[in-house]
Design a protein around this motif. Structure first.
Motif, mmCIF file in Angstrom:
data_model
loop_
_atom_site.group_PDB
_atom_site.id
_atom_site.type_symbol
_atom_site.label_atom_id
_atom_site.label_comp_id
_atom_site.label_asym_id
_atom_site.label_seq_id
_atom_site.Cartn_x
_atom_site.Cartn_y
_atom_site.Cartn_z
ATOM 1 N N PHE A 72 -23.356 -92.557 77.543
ATOM 2 C CA PHE A 72 -21.950 -92.074 78.092
ATOM 3 C C PHE A 72 -20.943 -93.333 77.618
ATOM 4 C CE2 PHE A 72 -24.468 -89.258 79.853
ATOM 5 C CZ PHE A 72 -23.667 -88.025 80.355
ATOM 6 N N ALA A 73 -19.740 -92.967 77.297
ATOM 7 C CA ALA A 73 -18.308 -93.924 77.268
ATOM 8 C C ALA A 73 -18.420 -94.421 78.585
ATOM 9 C CB ALA A 73 -17.314 -92.845 77.129
ATOM 10 N N THR A 74 -17.672 -95.648 78.538
ATOM 11 C CA THR A 74 -17.643 -96.846 79.354
ATOM 12 C C THR A 74 -16.667 -96.446 80.633
ATOM 13 O OG1 THR A 74 -16.379 -97.972 78.180
ATOM 14 C CG2 THR A 74 -18.584 -98.590 78.113
ATOM 15 N N ILE A 77 -11.685 -90.663 80.238
ATOM 16 C CA ILE A 77 -10.620 -90.297 79.403
ATOM 17 C C ILE A 77 -9.576 -89.472 79.769
ATOM 18 C CG2 ILE A 77 -11.932 -91.196 77.433
ATOM 19 C CD1 ILE A 77 -12.104 -88.285 76.366
ATOM 20 N N GLY A 78 -9.333 -89.264 80.988
ATOM 21 C CA GLY A 78 -8.268 -88.582 81.578
ATOM 22 C C GLY A 78 -8.583 -87.295 82.050
ATOM 23 N N ASP A 79 -7.861 -86.295 82.657
ATOM 24 C CA ASP A 79 -7.985 -85.229 83.252
ATOM 25 C C ASP A 79 -7.470 -84.164 82.297
ATOM 26 O OD1 ASP A 79 -8.919 -86.447 85.679
ATOM 27 O OD2 ASP A 79 -7.359 -86.231 86.750
ATOM 28 N N HIS A 80 -8.076 -83.208 82.226
ATOM 29 C CA HIS A 80 -7.883 -82.100 80.796
ATOM 30 C C HIS A 80 -8.362 -80.803 81.284
ATOM 31 C CE1 HIS A 80 -6.861 -85.273 77.935
ATOM 32 N NE2 HIS A 80 -8.112 -85.816 78.529
ATOM 33 N N ALA A 81 -7.470 -79.959 80.886
ATOM 34 C CA ALA A 81 -8.149 -78.345 81.232
ATOM 35 C C ALA A 81 -9.291 -78.047 80.061
ATOM 36 C CB ALA A 81 -6.766 -77.383 80.964
ATOM 37 N N ASP A 115 -11.598 -81.375 72.868
ATOM 38 C CA ASP A 115 -10.741 -82.160 71.799
ATOM 39 C C ASP A 115 -10.788 -83.648 72.348
ATOM 40 O OD1 ASP A 115 -10.360 -79.897 70.571
ATOM 41 O OD2 ASP A 115 -8.331 -79.470 71.173
ATOM 42 N N ALA A 116 -10.526 -83.852 73.591
ATOM 43 C CA ALA A 116 -10.422 -85.301 74.141
ATOM 44 C C ALA A 116 -11.641 -86.083 74.062
ATOM 45 C CB ALA A 116 -9.989 -85.261 75.606
ATOM 46 N N ALA A 117 -12.897 -85.292 74.147
ATOM 47 C CA ALA A 117 -14.054 -86.015 74.220
ATOM 48 C C ALA A 117 -14.506 -86.217 72.787
ATOM 49 C CB ALA A 117 -15.157 -84.981 74.839
ATOM 50 N N SER A 118 -14.267 -85.165 71.950
ATOM 51 C CA SER A 118 -14.831 -85.374 70.433
ATOM 52 C C SER A 118 -13.754 -86.533 69.797
ATOM 53 C CB SER A 118 -14.773 -84.103 69.671
ATOM 54 O OG SER A 118 -13.725 -83.547 69.696
ATOM 55 N N GLY A 119 -12.673 -86.726 69.973
ATOM 56 C CA GLY A 119 -11.811 -87.613 69.618
ATOM 57 C C GLY A 119 -11.996 -88.798 69.862
ATOM 58 N N TYR A 120 -12.718 -89.187 71.111
ATOM 59 C CA TYR A 120 -13.244 -90.451 71.495
ATOM 60 C C TYR A 120 -14.169 -91.346 70.431
ATOM 61 C CZ TYR A 120 -14.938 -94.029 74.433
ATOM 62 O OH TYR A 120 -15.346 -95.395 75.008
ATOM 63 N N THR A 121 -13.614 -92.871 70.194
ATOM 64 C CA THR A 121 -14.383 -93.590 69.456
ATOM 65 C C THR A 121 -14.868 -94.967 70.018
ATOM 66 O OG1 THR A 121 -12.777 -94.511 68.376
ATOM 67 C CG2 THR A 121 -13.600 -92.556 67.140
ATOM 68 N N ALA A 122 -15.941 -95.425 69.850
ATOM 69 C CA ALA A 122 -16.308 -96.847 70.368
ATOM 70 C C ALA A 122 -17.354 -97.121 69.501
ATOM 71 C CB ALA A 122 -16.891 -96.452 72.026
ATOM 72 N N LYS A 179 -10.881 -72.217 83.914
ATOM 73 C CA LYS A 179 -10.616 -73.093 82.949
ATOM 74 C C LYS A 179 -9.336 -73.973 82.723
ATOM 75 C CE LYS A 179 -13.701 -70.615 80.073
ATOM 76 N NZ LYS A 179 -14.248 -69.573 78.901
ATOM 77 N N PHE A 180 -8.072 -73.200 83.427
ATOM 78 C CA PHE A 180 -6.985 -73.816 83.357
ATOM 79 C C PHE A 180 -6.843 -75.036 84.424
ATOM 80 C CE2 PHE A 180 -6.621 -70.457 86.355
ATOM 81 C CZ PHE A 180 -6.150 -71.047 87.677
ATOM 82 N N THR A 181 -7.795 -75.361 85.079
ATOM 83 C CA THR A 181 -7.642 -76.646 86.061
ATOM 84 C C THR A 181 -8.045 -77.800 85.213
ATOM 85 O OG1 THR A 181 -8.495 -75.021 87.558
ATOM 86 C CG2 THR A 181 -8.823 -77.316 88.149
ATOM 87 N N GLU A 182 -7.236 -78.884 85.497
ATOM 88 C CA GLU A 182 -7.502 -80.139 84.942
ATOM 89 C C GLU A 182 -8.598 -80.698 85.838
ATOM 90 O OE1 GLU A 182 -3.987 -82.488 84.236
ATOM 91 O OE2 GLU A 182 -3.277 -81.055 82.497
ATOM 92 N N ARG A 183 -9.789 -81.310 85.017
ATOM 93 C CA ARG A 183 -10.776 -81.940 85.637
ATOM 94 C C ARG A 183 -10.951 -83.369 84.724
ATOM 95 N NH1 ARG A 183 -10.661 -80.129 90.104
ATOM 96 N NH2 ARG A 183 -11.381 -78.101 90.744
ATOM 97 N N ARG A 184 -11.864 -84.204 85.300
ATOM 98 C CA ARG A 184 -11.953 -85.508 84.502
ATOM 99 C C ARG A 184 -12.943 -85.242 83.362
ATOM 100 N NH1 ARG A 184 -11.213 -89.922 87.406
ATOM 101 N NH2 ARG A 184 -9.549 -88.812 88.350
#
Length: 193
Positions: A72-74, A77-81, A115-122, A179-184
């Protein structure tokens, strides 16, 4: 017991005995191997950062194609819908978040959390994705201390046209949200053991 992972090309073997691993790999590959020619790295304890693997080691988990190490990422990466409220999509696996994320990417519409999750790199890894609800449960069982306790995390697992599954790390409860709710969002990656 700490395991040592020994690799040669695409062949990888994990064992507490590196000398035995070298011997087995030599027999499998037919190559003459010596310690300097083979990369070795210790698998960290669950909950520790795995240097070079992009995040926190959450242990081994069974997937349809075999056992995988889960990283898991350390950080969040924010809250997103989740995206596309009212649209049923095929991202229904409770086990395989990578499959769900790929399904969302191949579906018409906008899916901000995926999109946010798959755009993450480490650590040079570009194969992160939005975890399935089962993968979030795996994290709660093994590395809950690395997650915020006061908010829900999106999974990639759709429940219905209007909702998807989410998890609260404070008590491990699973729920579903519009699905429109923003979650972590916390990205994950995996690779075969």
């Amino acid at each position: 017991m700490q395991l040592i992972t020994v690799t040669h090309g695409e062949t990888m073997l994990s064992t507490p005995n590196s000398a035995l691993a070298l011997e087995v790999l030599a027999r499998i590959t037919g190559a003459e191997l010596s310690a300097p020619a083979v990369a070795q790295s210790a698998i960290p304890a669950i909950g520790e950062y795995w240097a070079g693997q992009g995040g926190i080691y959450a242990g081994i988990r069974q997937y349809p194609d075999g056992l995988h190490h889960v990283i898991f990422a350390t950080e969040d990466i924010g809250d997103h819908a989740y995206g596309e409220y009212g649209t049923a999509v095929g991202a229904t696996s409770k086990v395989a978040g990578r499959l769900n994320t790929d399904t969302l990417h191949s579906t018409d519409g906008t899916f901000p959390a995926a999109d946010a999750a798959s755009g993450y790199t480490a650590d040079g890894h570009h194969d992160f994705y939005l975890p399935a609800i089962g993968e979030l449960n795996h994290a709660w069982q093994n590395i809950a201390e690395h997650f915020s306790k006061d908010c829900y995390y999106w999974s990639s697992s759709q429940r219905s046209a209007g909702t998807a599954f989410s998890m609260l790390f404070g008590d491990g409860s699973q729920s579903y949200c519009a699905k429109f709710t923003e979650r972590r969002v916390r990205p994950v990656r995996r690779f075969i053991r």
